[in-house]
Motif scaffolding. Structure first.
Motif, short mmCIF file in Angstrom:
data_model
loop_
_atom_site.label_atom_id
_atom_site.label_comp_id
_atom_site.label_asym_id
_atom_site.label_seq_id
_atom_site.Cartn_x
_atom_site.Cartn_y
_atom_site.Cartn_z
N SER A 113 -14.72 7.17 1.89
CA SER A 113 -13.57 7.15 0.84
C SER A 113 -12.48 6.45 2.04
CB SER A 113 -13.17 8.28 0.58
OG SER A 113 -13.15 9.54 1.76
N THR A 114 -11.57 6.01 1.22
CA THR A 114 -10.39 5.48 2.10
C THR A 114 -9.08 5.67 1.51
OG1 THR A 114 -9.40 3.26 3.12
CG2 THR A 114 -10.05 3.42 0.75
N LEU A 115 -7.71 5.18 1.97
CA LEU A 115 -6.55 5.42 1.73
C LEU A 115 -5.96 4.34 1.20
CD1 LEU A 115 -5.39 8.01 4.23
CD2 LEU A 115 -6.08 8.76 1.87
N ARG A 116 -5.59 4.04 0.11
CA ARG A 116 -4.92 2.71 -0.54
C ARG A 116 -3.32 3.01 -0.48
NH1 ARG A 116 -7.77 0.87 -5.78
NH2 ARG A 116 -6.64 -1.01 -5.27
N PRO A 117 -2.54 2.03 -0.03
CA PRO A 117 -0.94 2.03 0.00
C PRO A 117 -0.81 1.80 -1.42
CG PRO A 117 -2.03 0.06 1.13
CD PRO A 117 -3.23 0.83 0.61
N TYR A 118 0.44 2.28 -1.82
CA TYR A 118 1.07 1.86 -3.21
C TYR A 118 2.67 1.87 -2.72
CZ TYR A 118 -2.90 3.02 -6.01
OH TYR A 118 -4.22 2.98 -6.39
N ARG A 119 2.98 0.48 -2.39
CA ARG A 119 4.26 0.29 -2.11
C ARG A 119 5.60 0.73 -3.17
NH1 ARG A 119 6.26 -3.11 1.67
NH2 ARG A 119 4.53 -4.03 3.42
N GLU A 120 4.92 0.36 -4.32
CA GLU A 120 5.98 0.61 -5.54
C GLU A 120 6.28 2.04 -5.81
OE1 GLU A 120 1.68 0.75 -7.14
OE2 GLU A 120 2.87 -0.40 -5.79
N LEU A 176 -9.68 18.08 1.53
CA LEU A 176 -10.64 18.27 2.37
C LEU A 176 -11.02 16.69 2.71
CD1 LEU A 176 -12.80 19.84 3.82
CD2 LEU A 176 -14.27 19.72 1.70
N GLU A 177 -11.10 15.83 1.71
CA GLU A 177 -11.43 14.45 2.10
C GLU A 177 -10.37 13.80 3.17
OE1 GLU A 177 -14.17 12.74 1.35
OE2 GLU A 177 -14.94 14.46 0.60
N VAL A 178 -9.40 14.07 2.72
CA VAL A 178 -8.05 13.53 3.42
C VAL A 178 -8.05 13.94 5.17
CG1 VAL A 178 -5.52 13.28 3.82
CG2 VAL A 178 -6.47 13.45 1.64
N LEU A 179 -8.38 14.98 5.16
CA LEU A 179 -8.61 15.85 6.50
C LEU A 179 -9.69 15.06 7.23
CD1 LEU A 179 -7.56 19.61 5.91
CD2 LEU A 179 -6.20 17.93 7.09
N LYS A 197 -3.08 6.84 -1.53
CA LYS A 197 -3.92 7.48 -2.28
C LYS A 197 -5.37 7.52 -1.85
CE LYS A 197 -0.71 6.87 -6.34
NZ LYS A 197 -0.59 6.57 -7.77
N LEU A 198 -5.98 8.67 -2.22
CA LEU A 198 -7.52 8.53 -1.87
C LEU A 198 -8.30 8.09 -2.87
CD1 LEU A 198 -9.54 10.10 0.25
CD2 LEU A 198 -9.63 11.79 -1.48
N ASP A 199 -9.21 7.14 -2.22
CA ASP A 199 -9.83 6.40 -3.42
C ASP A 199 -11.27 6.13 -2.82
OD1 ASP A 199 -10.86 5.02 -5.65
OD2 ASP A 199 -8.73 3.94 -5.87
N GLU A 201 -3.74 -5.67 1.73
CA GLU A 201 -3.06 -4.27 2.23
C GLU A 201 -4.05 -2.98 2.15
OE1 GLU A 201 1.50 -3.73 2.61
OE2 GLU A 201 0.84 -3.30 0.99
N ASP A 202 -4.99 -3.25 0.91
CA ASP A 202 -5.95 -2.10 1.09
C ASP A 202 -6.90 -2.14 2.33
OD1 ASP A 202 -4.97 -0.94 -1.43
OD2 ASP A 202 -6.31 -2.42 -2.73
N LEU A 203 -7.23 -3.37 2.60
CA LEU A 203 -8.02 -3.78 3.78
C LEU A 203 -7.55 -3.22 5.10
CD1 LEU A 203 -9.91 -6.92 2.55
CD2 LEU A 203 -10.68 -4.59 2.16
N LEU A 204 -6.05 -3.56 5.05
CA LEU A 204 -5.39 -3.22 6.32
C LEU A 204 -5.42 -1.87 6.68
CD1 LEU A 204 -3.47 -3.88 8.52
CD2 LEU A 204 -1.52 -3.71 6.88
N PHE A 205 -5.26 -1.01 5.63
CA PHE A 205 -5.10 0.43 5.86
C PHE A 205 -6.58 1.11 6.25
CE2 PHE A 205 -0.69 0.16 4.60
CZ PHE A 205 -0.14 1.30 5.27
N GLN A 206 -7.54 0.43 5.57
CA GLN A 206 -8.92 1.01 6.08
C GLN A 206 -9.32 0.60 7.38
OE1 GLN A 206 -12.18 0.47 3.15
NE2 GLN A 206 -13.58 0.44 4.70
N ALA A 207 -8.61 -0.77 7.88
CA ALA A 207 -8.82 -0.79 9.37
C ALA A 207 -8.01 -0.02 10.35
CB ALA A 207 -8.38 -2.43 9.35
N MET A 208 -6.95 0.33 9.86
CA MET A 208 -6.20 1.40 10.71
C MET A 208 -6.85 2.49 10.72
SD MET A 208 -2.54 0.20 9.04
CE MET A 208 -1.33 1.16 9.92
N LEU A 209 -7.36 3.03 9.54
CA LEU A 209 -8.18 4.33 9.41
C LEU A 209 -9.33 4.22 10.45
CD1 LEU A 209 -8.17 5.69 6.02
CD2 LEU A 209 -7.31 6.95 7.93
#
Length: 610
Positions: A8-15, A33-36, A483-485, A518-526
């Protein structure tokens, strides 16, 4: 279950965020649990304080319905945290034969993962009531070690459940554990002290300033002259010259049994004749009293003695001198503020009703959230740390009271604490006041609370400081909403051996449709362990969008048709990491020269292709 691979990953929501580009706070929506699991790489050993208020397992609340054997497809269909029947959360009734077991199975893996996120001197606080307190302590003893239990704190809620048969309960527990007692052979101390500011009225003596302490006498049987026969000396005081002298003008042996001042003491007639008065310890329950200072200590510290008088008697008090630079005038009075520290008490008093009142004051709609935590209690727990710049995690965020408390305390003491809130987007009951007010799930309530609380705190600062208030004040009242996705990558990225040729024929990209740069950016950061709160700067290089994270620590470019000009300019910045898409290079020539360009300009850059 804890070590299972995470796709899974975390997706940013600027709005839905506040001050997305500048804030260092995070609000994460999803199963904790997934987030941790996702946070393990990035925040390993970086969280100073964790506070959680998990479900108390009262039959009326819910536990998480964990499924540790989901396939990627199953997770994708369940990424909204609910199955088709909306049963992601399940009621745990007492009729369930696994009533306590199910709850413990829920909390155990989450605490196991949470422990790894703590700094070596980090501390976790867990609010709980009688239902699971003792079971939870056994779990914590196993995960953190019994020797790392700092001790339960008992919260007096100042209100009780209406129980006319049994004992009314007006308390809850806060279990407190540190991560380590010994690390690498050295003692690790989690410093938890209650800090207070005591405001004292100051008096002036020439060019010196001082405040008065208590009288140098004691009460109780231990404060009598019979018990302390050496401490009954007389203090002779001249009110005109302010001269003070102390003399042992009594029979010490006789003082062990005598309580008649006229028989025991003999006034110094010369001093009395010179205008001095005799001051002796006040009586204690009809018996002759004693001082707390010895005669030698009194005479050695006579400059620190101040004698005050009322119509009835004189009081002998010690005084403490203070730095004149720390004295200020408030409403025509001299004031000195003193910072004190002491260990936290095992019983603290914070009303649960106050938590509701604070939340209601933020929202026009009342009863928007049941039983929110008391903000002042959370501020108290936060202030137990000497450090004022650390990361706070709450992975049962609820109404986001912890985030509110972090902002409030930062405003009060100028701290730079950051928060990470994690909350499952549990649906609000359609009959609830929250749903009627337009809040479809708990996350919407929590985020709106942070927005309103932040604005309120900032407005109060402006009102308090007036013209002195700077618009660029460093108080962080924002948050990045994540948001977890399911992963941004198609299944072939993770399981190529399970992908058939006919699927590959139709596959133009290994990135899922609809996923942004930006979705891909945050996955790369993770993936690379870069803090999700890191500063992100969007730049343009040769017409292509480039994300620059933490001043060239990580650079990404996910546009199509990337040519050599882009690669050269990126390499000249000498980033630690550079990430791009597998299909992004413009042609085979760029592909051939890619490594040579970095070898020339930035050979140490680690290149990663999605």
């Amino acid at each position: 279950m804890v070590n299972q691979e995470v796709t899974s990953t975390l997706r940013p929501y600027r709005e839905e965020s506040v001050n997305f580009d500048t804030t260092e706070n995070l609000y994460i929506e999803g199963d904790n649990l997934e987030v941790l699991k996702l946070l393990q790489e990035t925040y390993l050993g970086k969280i100073k304080m964790i506070y959680i208020d998990p479900p108390y397992n009262t039959s009326h609340d819910f536990i998480y319905k964990d499924d540790f054997s989901q396939s990627a497809d199953e997770y994708s269909s369940n990424s909204g945290q609910y199955d088709n029947q909306g049963n992601r959360l399940v009621a745990n009734t007492e009729s369930n034969g696994r009533f306590h077991t199910d709850w413990l199975n829920m909390v155990y893996p989450r605490l196991k993962l949470a422990r790894d996120l703590l700094t070596e001197d980090g501390v976790i606080f867990i609010s709980i009531d009688d239902n699971e307190c003792f079971n939870l302590k056994k779990v914590c003893d196993e995960i953190f070690g019994e020797e790392n239990c700092i001790g339960p704190i008992i919260q007096n809620k100042q209100n009780a459940k209406n129980d006319t048969i049994n004992v009314q309960k007006n308390h809850e527990y806060i279990l407190v554990y540190r991560k380590e007692k010994i690390f690498n052979g050295s003692q690790v101390e989690a410093s938890l002290t209650n800090k207070k500011t005591i405001v004292r009225k100051v008096l002036k003596d020439g060019d010196r300033y001082y405040y008065l302490n208590d009288s140098i006498t004691t009460r109780g049987e231990g404060g009598t002259l019979n018990a302390r026969p050496n401490l009954g000396y007389t203090i002779y005081y001249n009110a005109k010259t302010l001269d003070i002298r102390a003399l042992q003008d009594y029979n010490v042996s006789m003082a062990k049994n005598c309580n008649d001042e006229s028989l025991l003491y003999e006034d110094d007639k010369d001093l009395i004749g010179a205008g001095y008065i005799a001051i002796r310890p006040p009586k204690v329950r009809g018996k002759l009293g004693a001082w707390t200072w010895s005669l030698d200590k009194f005479n050695s510290n006579i400059d620190n003695i101040c004698i005050t008088n009322t119509k009835e008697n004189y009081s002998v008090r010690s005084r403490t001198f203070v730095d004149a630079k720390q004295v200020r005038i408030v409403e025509n009075e001299l004031i000195y503020e003193q910072q004190t520290k002491s260990n936290s008490k095992s019983i603290i008093e914070f009303s649960t009703n106050d938590g509701t009142n604070v939340l209601n004051s933020l929202f026009k709609e009342k009863s928007i959230f049941n039983n929110p935590k008391n903000i002042d209690m959370l501020v108290y727990l936060l202030s137990l740390f000497d450090d004022t710049s650390f990361v706070v995690l709450d992975f049962f965020s609820g109404s986001a009271a912890t985030a509110h408390a972090v902002m409030k305390l930062n405003a009060e003491d100028g701290g730079q604490r950051k928060f990470i809130m994690v909350q499952l987007p549990e649906k609000c009951d359609e009959k609830s006041e929250a749903y009627k007010a337009g809040y479809k799930n708990i996350c919407e309530i929590g985020k709106e609370r942070i927005r309103r609380a932040g604005k309120q705190i900032l407005d109060e600062l402006k009102e308090k400081n007036g013209e002195l208030f700077a618009d660029d004040v460093s108080l962080d009242i924002g948050f990045r909403d994540l948001k977890l996705d399911s992963s941004n990558m198609e299944d072939v990225y993770y399981t190529p051996e399970e992908t058939e040729q006919r699927s590959l024929d139709n596959l133009l990209s290994n990135i899922k449709e609809g996923r942004t740069a930006e979705d891909l950016l945050f996955q790369a950061m993770l993936d690379l362990g870069v803090l999700l709160s890191a500063k992100i700067k969007e730049e343009e290089i040769a017409g292509k969008k480039v994300f620059n994270v933490d001043n060239n620590y990580l650079i990404t470019c996910f546009d199509e048709d990337i040519n050599e000009d882009v690669i050269i300019e990126v390499a000249k910045k000498k980033p630690i990491y550079f990430v791009m898409r597998d299909s992004s290079l413009a042609n085979d020539s760029v592909f051939v020269n890619f490594d040579q360009i970095f070898a020339r300009y930035s050979p140490d850059t680690i290149r990663k292709v999605l």
